[in-house]
Structures are given as C-alpha cells and as structure tokens.
Write an enzyme that holds these catalytic residues in place. Structure first.
Site, PDB file in Angstrom:
ATOM      1  N   ASN A   1       2.214  -4.926  -3.245  1.00 25.29           N
ATOM      2  CA  ASN A   1       0.799  -5.226  -3.028  1.00 25.29           C
ATOM      3  C   ASN A   1       0.037  -3.936  -2.740  1.00 25.29           C
ATOM      4  O   ASN A   1       0.527  -3.064  -2.020  1.00 25.29           O
ATOM      5  CB  ASN A   1       0.684  -6.182  -1.832  1.00 25.29           C
ATOM      6  CG  ASN A   1      -0.699  -6.758  -1.635  1.00 25.29           C
ATOM      7  OD1 ASN A   1      -1.298  -7.280  -2.561  1.00 25.29           O
ATOM      8  ND2 ASN A   1      -1.205  -6.689  -0.408  1.00 25.29           N
TER       9      ASN A   1
ATOM     10  N   ASP B   1     -12.363  -9.721  -0.826  1.00 28.48           N
ATOM     11  CA  ASP B   1     -13.671  -9.773  -0.170  1.00 28.48           C
ATOM     12  C   ASP B   1     -14.585  -8.819  -0.927  1.00 28.48           C
ATOM     13  O   ASP B   1     -14.137  -7.822  -1.485  1.00 28.48           O
ATOM     14  CB  ASP B   1     -13.617  -9.458   1.337  1.00 28.48           C
ATOM     15  CG  ASP B   1     -12.806  -8.224   1.683  1.00 28.48           C
ATOM     16  OD1 ASP B   1     -12.809  -7.259   0.897  1.00 28.48           O
ATOM     17  OD2 ASP B   1     -12.158  -8.218   2.730  1.00 28.48           O
TER      18      ASP B   1
ATOM     19  N   GLU C   1      -6.280 -10.372  -1.440  1.00 27.88           N
ATOM     20  CA  GLU C   1      -7.072 -10.116  -0.222  1.00 27.88           C
ATOM     21  C   GLU C   1      -8.555  -9.969  -0.563  1.00 27.88           C
ATOM     22  O   GLU C   1      -9.226  -9.052  -0.088  1.00 27.88           O
ATOM     23  CB  GLU C   1      -6.572  -8.864   0.502  1.00 27.88           C
ATOM     24  CG  GLU C   1      -5.104  -8.894   0.883  1.00 27.88           C
ATOM     25  CD  GLU C   1      -4.650  -7.639   1.634  1.00 27.88           C
ATOM     26  OE1 GLU C   1      -5.519  -6.948   2.215  1.00 27.88           O
ATOM     27  OE2 GLU C   1      -3.438  -7.361   1.632  1.00 27.88           O
TER      28      GLU C   1
ATOM     29  N   HIS D   1     -10.424  -5.621  -2.482  1.00 29.48           N
ATOM     30  CA  HIS D   1     -11.467  -5.379  -1.468  1.00 29.48           C
ATOM     31  C   HIS D   1     -12.597  -4.620  -2.176  1.00 29.48           C
ATOM     32  O   HIS D   1     -12.586  -3.396  -2.256  1.00 29.48           O
ATOM     33  CB  HIS D   1     -10.908  -4.554  -0.309  1.00 29.48           C
ATOM     34  CG  HIS D   1      -9.873  -5.261   0.496  1.00 29.48           C
ATOM     35  ND1 HIS D   1     -10.136  -6.422   1.203  1.00 29.48           N
ATOM     36  CD2 HIS D   1      -8.558  -4.978   0.722  1.00 29.48           C
ATOM     37  CE1 HIS D   1      -9.038  -6.812   1.828  1.00 29.48           C
ATOM     38  NE2 HIS D   1      -8.064  -5.957   1.550  1.00 29.48           N
TER      39      HIS D   1
ATOM     40  N   GLU E   1       0.815  -1.228   0.000  1.00 32.72           N
ATOM     41  CA  GLU E   1       0.000   0.000   0.000  1.00 32.72           C
ATOM     42  C   GLU E   1       0.844   1.273   0.000  1.00 32.72           C
ATOM     43  O   GLU E   1       0.657   2.162   0.821  1.00 32.72           O
ATOM     44  CB  GLU E   1      -0.966  -0.017   1.189  1.00 32.72           C
ATOM     45  CG  GLU E   1      -1.951  -1.180   1.134  1.00 32.72           C
ATOM     46  CD  GLU E   1      -2.919  -1.218   2.299  1.00 32.72           C
ATOM     47  OE1 GLU E   1      -2.914  -0.285   3.120  1.00 32.72           O
ATOM     48  OE2 GLU E   1      -3.693  -2.194   2.400  1.00 32.72           O
TER      49      GLU E   1
END
Length: 377
Positions: free
Chosen positions: A219, A287, A285, A258, A178
C-alpha cells in the site's frame, strides 16, 4: 432502477477466536435503507433519499465500499449508525499499527484492534487490516535494530502474531505500507537500511503463513495522484512485478488516493497501470481536498472501470474526524449529513448496469480456532 444485488462474503457474528462460518444472507433493508426490523439498537441516520453506497457498489460487482474507524468512533452513536447503514468494510485507522500493537518487544496489545474486529464481525462488515510493516508510528526499539538476523526475526514475529490472531476474519491486510520514495526507489527506513528490499519478502512470507486465506497488499500514497508516468508510480509497478515473478506472495496493490484539489483527473490512468501489475487492487484511503463532487466521481469511477479493483475505502466518515479536517475532504459534514459528493456518487453509480450475482469464494484455509488461540501471546 437496480434489478439485482451482488452478494458478497460476510463474516458471521462470532466472538474472537472462533472459526469462520458460512456465508449468510444480507439484510437488504439494513443495507439499502439503513435500518433493520431485527436491529432495535440501530441509531436512525439522518433522513434522506440516498441509498447506501456500499449496496450500490456491490450491485455493480465490487466487494465493498468502506471507511476507517477505531474504538472511539465505534462508540459514537451517530458515527456508528452511519457505519452500519452506509459502509460495508472497516479499516483500523491506527489500532493496527506497530507502536500500538507492540510498543515494547514481545508485549502485544490488541485491545483496540480486537474492538474493531469484534464490532465489524458482529455487524457483518468486511475488514481490511492496516498495517504491519511501516516506517512511521514505529517504536524506537525497532528503529534502533542494526542486525539483519534480529530484524528478520522481529518482523516475522510481529507479522505472525498480528495477522495470525485474526486469521479467517480479515479479508485483506496491508502488509507493507509506504515503502517507496518519490523517485520510485526504496524509502530510507530501518527495514531497507538493514535488509534492503528483502524485508518485503520476509514480511509477505510471514503473512501468508499466518493467514493463508487473506489477500496480502502493498500500500502507498502518491501513486495515483501525480499521473501514470510519475516516478513513484512506475517504480512501484516495476518492483511489484519483479517480486511477484520471484514468488513473493503479493495479492494486491493498494493506492491510498489522498488527493489535492484537481488531482482526480490523474487517477484513472495511474490506477489502471498499478492494477495491471497485481492480481487485484483497491483504493484504500480516499480523501479529496474540498470534496468536489466531480472529483469524487472520477476517483471512485476509476475503481468501477477496472475489473480487478475489488473495492474503495474513504478515509473517515465526517470532515471533523479526518486527519485533514481543515480541508473538508470527506463525504459527510460535521452534522453527519451527506455532502454533494455523496449524492453525486449515488446518482452516477446507481445509474450503472447491475451485474449477475456471483458468489465470492470463502477464505482459502481459515486457521482453526485452536491453532489461532495457541499463537496468541
């Protein structure tokens, strides 16, 4: 019907610090049905007809379908049973972050990360390391550094100690996490403020030395969610291409994914653009708010359709344990039962042609146990 299974590298059951050993055969009964005649301690999962998503993912040419956990969830029998039966890779959710591993300078605590690595190795799961250099969950003693030489040394030491400890056991590491802002530039942090973009080179070079066998990732989030022309996506592509051309040892791009409801339509084109900028890529990751079956299928299918996407990771097992629990974003409900999105993935991916089994090359140069042990604090 599936006619062949893709065989992948599995880390053998060894205690921490021992050398990487040979590739061993997969227990197909355990992979496909969630049970094994040799595993008397495996908690039966909820009875159902669905097959393991990890086994299906491997059968169509990918390395893993994974999730995240830490010691609390590994000690939860129902959660652990699903991890064993349905997922082939584990990522530490929090135990690998700087404030946990090195909360004060030079004092390393690997207890939680050791637990996850040992559990994964014992249960023949691939591991993604997460994460060494991140602006968040960063202890104050690091955030307060203002000297270039000091911060360089601190990054090198932290990366070397953390990644070196598990050399030969972890397939991929999120080395830098990030680091981009929404305009596609460098996020404001102690790392960029003191060292500029050079902190990326410093971190990746230290990581390569610590574990030459590991695939090293950069990432980030909001890189596939908003579309292929979104500034953060194009900015990440520009920087990664530049750094790789300059010799920075970046092996892969991780897209967190996400997603808000309705954003899955943006993933295929955005992810394809990212994956074209690096040797390999992964969804790291996942979701999705509401967990609509069609959106999960579209997101995961984006990885399936891209040759150098090696795997996909869902950020948790069941909804109540998600960091977005109120949004019900995962594949299992509160009762550890599969949701419609899981069934949709099984139906869609299970209908795809299988691939001819291809052996996976073992890690390039796993660090000898004696050398790894010598590096420990």
């Amino acid at each position: 019907m599936r006619t062949s299974i893709f065989s992948v590298l599995l880390f053998t059951q060894v205690i921490l610090g021992s050398p990487l050993q040979a590739i061993r055969d997969i227990d197909w009964e355990k992979e496909l049905l969630g049970r094994s005649s040799s595993d008397d301690n495996l908690e039966p999962r909820q009875a159902r007809s669905e097959k393991s998503l990890d086994a299906i993912f491997k059968s169509i040419g990918k390395l893993y379908f994974g999730t995240c956990a830490d010691s609390g969830l590994l000690n939860n029998a129902q959660n652990a049973a699903i991890l064993k039966a349905d997922f082939g890779q584990l990522t530490p959710e929090n135990s690998g972050k700087w404030d946990t591993v090195e909360s004060s300078k030079g004092n390393f605590n690997f207890g939680g990360l050791d637990t996850l690595v040992n559990w994964a190795v014992t249960n023949n799961k691939i591991i993604r390391g997460h994460t060494t250099v991140w602006h968040s969950q960063l202890p104050g003693w690091v955030s307060n550094i203002r000297d270039k030489a000091t911060l360089t040394s601190v990054i090198e030491t932290h990366v070397t100690k953390t990644i070196g400890r598990y050399a030969g056991k972890i397939l991929q590491w999120d080395v830098v996490n990030e680091m981009f802002d929404e305009q596609g530039g460098l996020r404001s942090s102690v790392f960029s403020s003191v060292l500029g973009e050079d902190f990326v080179r410093i971190a990746f070079e230290a990581a390569r030395k610590a574990d030459p066998a590991c695939k090293l990732y950069i990432n980030d989030y909001n890189t596939v969610e908003k579309g292929s022309t979104y500034a953060k996506t194009t900015g990440m592509i520009k920087y990664v291409k530049k750094w790789i051309a300059a010799g920075v040892p970046i092996d892969g791009i991780g897209a967190q994914a996400h997603l808000m409801a309705g954003e899955a339509k943006n993933v295929p084109a955005s992810f394809a653009a990212l994956c074209a900028a690096a040797p390999e890529c992964a969804l790291t990751e996942i979701d999705i708010v509401g967990a609509a079956p069609a959106e999960y299928v579209q997101t995961i299918k984006a990885c399936v359709d891209i040759k150098n996407c090696v795997g996909a990771t869902v950020w948790g097992v069941r909804d109540p344990d998600s960091w977005r629990a109120s949004n019900n974003p995962l594949l299992f409900n509160a009762q550890y039962q599969t949701k419609p999105a899981y069934s949709a993935l099984v139906a869609t991916l299970g209908a795809l042609p299988t691939v001819t089994p291809t052996p996976v090359v073992a890690p390039r140069e796993a660090v000898p146990a004696a050398q790894t042990a010598a590096a420990l604090p």
